[in-house]
Design an enzyme around this catalytic site. Sequence first.
Site, PDB file in Angstrom:
ATOM      1  N   LYS A 217      18.030  67.381 -81.596  1.00  0.00           N
ATOM      2  CA  LYS A 217      18.075  68.609 -82.392  1.00  0.00           C
ATOM      3  C   LYS A 217      17.877  69.836 -81.500  1.00  0.00           C
ATOM      4  CE  LYS A 217      15.950  68.716 -86.391  1.00  0.00           C
ATOM      5  NZ  LYS A 217      14.891  68.833 -87.432  1.00  0.00           N
ATOM      6  N   GLU A 223      13.327  62.329 -73.123  1.00  0.00           N
ATOM      7  CA  GLU A 223      13.994  61.042 -72.941  1.00  0.00           C
ATOM      8  C   GLU A 223      15.509  61.174 -73.092  1.00  0.00           C
ATOM      9  OE1 GLU A 223       9.917  60.183 -74.786  1.00  0.00           O
ATOM     10  OE2 GLU A 223      11.528  61.652 -75.046  1.00  0.00           O
ATOM     11  N   GLY A 278      13.784  63.702 -88.195  1.00  0.00           N
ATOM     12  CA  GLY A 278      14.507  62.690 -87.426  1.00  0.00           C
ATOM     13  C   GLY A 278      14.608  61.361 -88.130  1.00  0.00           C
ATOM     14  N   ARG A 279      13.525  60.923 -88.747  1.00  0.00           N
ATOM     15  CA  ARG A 279      13.529  59.606 -89.383  1.00  0.00           C
ATOM     16  C   ARG A 279      14.275  59.609 -90.714  1.00  0.00           C
ATOM     17  NH1 ARG A 279       8.725  62.004 -89.008  1.00  0.00           N
ATOM     18  NH2 ARG A 279       7.398  62.385 -90.823  1.00  0.00           N
ATOM     19  N   GLU A 364       5.309  56.840 -89.017  1.00  0.00           N
ATOM     20  CA  GLU A 364       5.351  58.226 -88.568  1.00  0.00           C
ATOM     21  C   GLU A 364       5.161  59.174 -89.747  1.00  0.00           C
ATOM     22  OE1 GLU A 364       7.691  59.662 -84.938  1.00  0.00           O
ATOM     23  OE2 GLU A 364       8.923  60.388 -86.610  1.00  0.00           O
ATOM     24  N   HIS A 395      10.125  30.466 -88.525  1.00  0.00           N
ATOM     25  CA  HIS A 395       9.760  29.603 -87.412  1.00  0.00           C
ATOM     26  C   HIS A 395       8.950  30.351 -86.364  1.00  0.00           C
ATOM     27  CE1 HIS A 395      12.301  26.224 -88.763  1.00  0.00           C
ATOM     28  NE2 HIS A 395      13.010  27.199 -89.311  1.00  0.00           N
ATOM     29  N   LYS A 522       3.327  63.638 -75.306  1.00  0.00           N
ATOM     30  CA  LYS A 522       4.434  64.334 -74.629  1.00  0.00           C
ATOM     31  C   LYS A 522       3.905  65.382 -73.650  1.00  0.00           C
ATOM     32  CE  LYS A 522       7.794  64.042 -78.434  1.00  0.00           C
ATOM     33  NZ  LYS A 522       8.608  64.855 -79.381  1.00  0.00           N
TER      34      LYS A 522
END
Length: 561
Positions: A217, A223, A278-279, A364, A395, A522
Amino acid sequence: MSRTFLLVGATPPPLTSRRAWKALAEHHRVIGALHLRQLFADDARRGERLNAEAAGWYLDYSKNRINDETLRLLLALGDSSGLRERIDAMFRGDPVNTTEQRAALHTALRAPAGTQLRVAGIDVIAEVQTVLGRMAAFADALRGGQWLGYTGKRIRNIVNIGIGGSDLGPAMAYKALRHYSQRELHFRFVSNLDATALVEATRGLDAAETLFIVCSKTFTTLETLTNGHAARTWCVAQLGDERAVARHFAAVSTNAEGVARFGIAPAQMFGFWDWVGGRYSVDSAIGLSLMIAIGPEQFRAMLAGFHAMDTHFHSAPFGRNLPVLLGLLAVWYTNFFNAQTQAVLPYDQYLQRLPAYLQQLTMESNGKQVTLAGMRVNYATSPIVWGEAGTNGQHSFYQLLHQGTALVPCDFIGFCQGLHPQALEGSQSDDPHNLLMANFFAQTEALAFGKTAAQVRAEGTADKLVPHRVLEGNRPSNTLLAQQLTPGALGALVALYEHSVFTQGVIWNIDSFDQWGVELGKALANQTAAELASVHAPALEHDSSTNTLMRRYQRLRQESP
């Protein structure tokens, strides 16, 4: 509950002091130990009554440790929390993200064309539709082979670069809807700052046939921009010309200046808005890679599924409202049974990334320790979400679900029709989808009812082994069932969980739309990166543990392995 509280911040009665909360606490003391065997024995039609349906999804919540009184009290808790008013405020575009004074208008991303929603005098839906139209034109050009790379070759590889919601959403949805994708196009997703992620994602690719979509954004995310610049270097090194960047990169961002400096043409920049978290962004331009994969028509079908669940959440009575019911049940287990985790168990291989996606959405959003008014909470908030696709999980960790000491409420997600319906050779019982769903139904039954010591003995088990083979049951679960995994079904499912998380946040009186907890790490990383990059050993001023670790890192980094 008035709108004044929502926007100005007047303090509501503390959650645990409310009459509805105290009534639930007292009710839990009465019903908490009651077994699901007894609840079903007392009500032969329980499984026929405790269900709800919307937007193509059927919810069976009968295998929960509740009765009609529990539901009545949970609904009263929702009412006392101002849930109806908070829902209306969110859909209206009020700044329900109170710490940032922003709206949370992800629902506008999937509103149908032609509808209107004005916020600060701007028709936000019209803006959304404009971006969707530009995305569709770009996707069609790529899918049809009209969009060519710098050397004139067709684009065949799309690499999405993002992190958090800019990666988890597109990656999850692409894997979920891969059945509908254009198979001659190949998609890869890069998020990790570890160089290995980009190296492996680009291994074997021809830069002349590769498009990178950089999703940030602000176009400053550490990153994403680190990986973006590394991809840019890789691309230019292969194609030998800086001008190639304009044909091999697109951006999803609001930072036009930063995008231009990178070398991306304005026509390949797709924007979104500060009211899109974002999510909550997979249905925005962040989903550009997904639209290229499945095509604009199927992408709009996904948006229609989102919208169908939005409409249901906004209008359905709470007692028949799927997101509200799931949210209230999560509160019931988190706060009254002290359940710390929740397992999400999709019985469809295409949904293998859904648990990871829901981890971010849930934790979050609701991993908060203060109320909207900034007061420390005295109750648990978000559960820890985890899970795996069935039958693989059976399993690995189902042993703990059945016989472990922790209570883990489970959501089972399945489909009546598989996307690969061909049966194996042999009898009908060998149909792979029937076998998958036989496990699906069996697990919810086994978790609920277990196996008593008497049943184990009746099987001829030696007395010394009986305790080891008893399954106490009484492990709660929800069952979500749809006809088939379609784009619309996926959209509705994601919206269901979005609104369930919001419901929980309203009850807990927290801000589900900010994420201040990620900022300190950050900031410290920026400081630490500068220290690690220094050619001279800097004077480290961290704690003794961090200082020692950094010095060890710097020493070993200089030595040959």
